[in-house]
Scaffold this motif. Structure first.
Motif, PDB file in Angstrom:
ATOM      1  N   TRP A 283      41.461  43.646  36.613  1.00 51.52           N
ATOM      2  CA  TRP A 283      41.213  42.236  36.263  1.00 51.52           C
ATOM      3  C   TRP A 283      42.545  41.495  36.158  1.00 51.52           C
TER       4      TRP A 283
ATOM      5  N   SER B 175      43.162  35.445  33.838  1.00 47.61           N
ATOM      6  CA  SER B 175      42.568  36.666  33.288  1.00 47.61           C
ATOM      7  C   SER B 175      42.952  36.820  31.822  1.00 47.61           C
TER       8      SER B 175
ATOM      9  N   ASP C 205      45.146  40.362  31.761  1.00 49.27           N
ATOM     10  CA  ASP C 205      46.197  40.613  32.745  1.00 49.27           C
ATOM     11  C   ASP C 205      47.321  41.500  32.231  1.00 49.27           C
TER      12      ASP C 205
ATOM     13  N   THR D 164      37.606  32.004  34.481  1.00 48.33           N
ATOM     14  CA  THR D 164      36.553  32.673  33.745  1.00 48.33           C
ATOM     15  C   THR D 164      35.670  31.581  33.120  1.00 48.33           C
TER      16      THR D 164
END
Length: 384
Positions: A344, A357, A360, A351
């Motif tokens: 991800w 993310s 991350d 999102t």
């Protein structure tokens, strides 16, 4: 006449041998199907539910040499033998983790010779300990346990049956995701557990898996998944006392930041669960940050408070955490460890909450897309 009689006898013998061989082949095939999961002593897994979406958003993945490669192949070559994938019922806010997306992902996993753990969320969105929202299509039956059970059964059975028609049946099925609270609820108030309702619904999901397994002559194992080992202790006690017993796996999420058990203590509930219920056990979600830096505007979920056992937020710290947890799980008698969303990475896509993310800094790929040291955890598979 004697020649005709001989031909008839010969034909009978040949027919008998053909039928016998077919029967033997069928029995051997059944034996192979029933033992195919038993050939893996320990599952080294990766939840790759986000990958299709992220690749559409431009994500690239590189091995530890910095060479860009197909991400499933990276995990397979490192030693991973299981891919976990989530499935939402009918999400209207995303084109991913629905049936067509999952079908594509299962095919990729099978192309990489990895087993598949399919995670039914039984919701149109994220299902977790804080919410188990019923799919909108089932809303009218939320207070009709019998009718709701049939909806759940039919959905589970039909989904698996459709997958079977394309030779895409999973090897393990989760009947629900982090079902600490009662499944298929109307809102996020987390009603008290009504075990008469809850056990009926869970058992209908289990029955669907068992039925398709029998029809398709494939051993599909059943997993029940609870967030955090301490919750598994009371949940499985209540579940089994209320008639939920026909399952193969205890699945657990384990993140030290949200658990009352530190890493050096978590063997206690794991051993207790295995010895009490005599089921196989797998950690199906865990992660560790390789950095505390944020690559985008989406706030990272795992920060400094997620660090444990003096392991730093680095690639080596990530690897040390995973190796220690693996040894703990295996010593306790567990048979699997899955890293949650190792791919991800940050992209320009959004999102539900922000661009980028929220994970991350806890993936197994750094901010340039290169595999971190943590991915070496999977090489433990070669020693099994």
């Amino acid at each position: 006449m004697r020649h005709a009689t001989f031909c008839i006898i010969q034909l009978f013998v040949v027919s008998f041998l053909v039928i016998s061989c077919a029967s033997c082949e069928s029995e051997n095939q059944e034996e192979n199907n029933n033992s195919e999961n038993d050939s893996i002593e320990f599952y080294f897994g990766a939840d790759l539910s986000y990958v299709n979406e992220l690749e559409d958003c431009g994500a690239i993945y590189k091995d530890q040499d910095g060479d860009e490669k197909e991400v499933y192949s990276i995990f397979e070559q490192m030693g991973a033998n299981l891919v976990r994938l989530r499935l939402w019922h009918n999400p209207d806010w995303t084109y991913y983790s629905n049936y067509s997306d999952v079908k594509k992902a299962i095919q990729r996993a099978k192309n990489a010779n990895m087993k598949v753990l399919l995670d039914f969320h039984y919701s149109d969105t994220w299902a977790d300990p804080s919410r188990q929202l019923i799919p909108r299509a089932w809303q009218s039956e939320v207070n009709n346990t019998q009718a709701l059970g049939e909806l759940l059964y039919n959905y589970t059975y039909n989904t698996l049956n459709e997958l079977s028609q394309e030779d895409l049946l999973p090897d393990i099925v989760q009947v629900g995701n982090e079902i600490n609270t009662m499944i298929l609820q109307e809102d996020e108030e987390n009603d008290p557990l009504d075990w008469q309702r809850n056990s009926h619904l869970i058992n209908k999901g289990i029955q669907a898996v068992r039925d398709i397994s029998g029809v398709r002559n494939k051993n599909i194992e059943v997993m029940l998944h609870i967030a955090q080992p301490e919750n598994g202790l009371w949940w499985f006690e209540e579940a089994t006392s209320n008639g939920v017993s026909d399952f193969d796996w205890i699945g657990l999420s384990y993140y030290p930041i949200w658990s009352q058990y530190e890493l050096n203590e978590v063997h206690i509930p794991l051993s207790t669960l295995i010895n009490t219920y005599h089921k196989k056990l797998m950690i199906v979600e865990t992660a560790y940050p390789f950095t505390l830096d944020n690559a985008d505007s989406a706030n990272n979920i795992l920060g400094e408070d997620a660090l444990t056992n003096n392991f730093p937020a680095s690639g080596q710290g990530q690897l040390d955490y995973l190796n220690q947890l693996y040894n703990i799980v295996k010593t306790a008698g567990g048979q699997g460890l899955v890293y949650w969303e190792p791919a991800w990475v940050s992209t320009n896509c959004f999102t539900q909450w922000a661009q980028g993310s929220h994970w991350d800094n806890a993936t197994l790929f750094d901010h340039s897309g290169k595999a971190t040291e943590g991915i070496n955890f999977y090489t433990n598979a070669f020693d099994e």
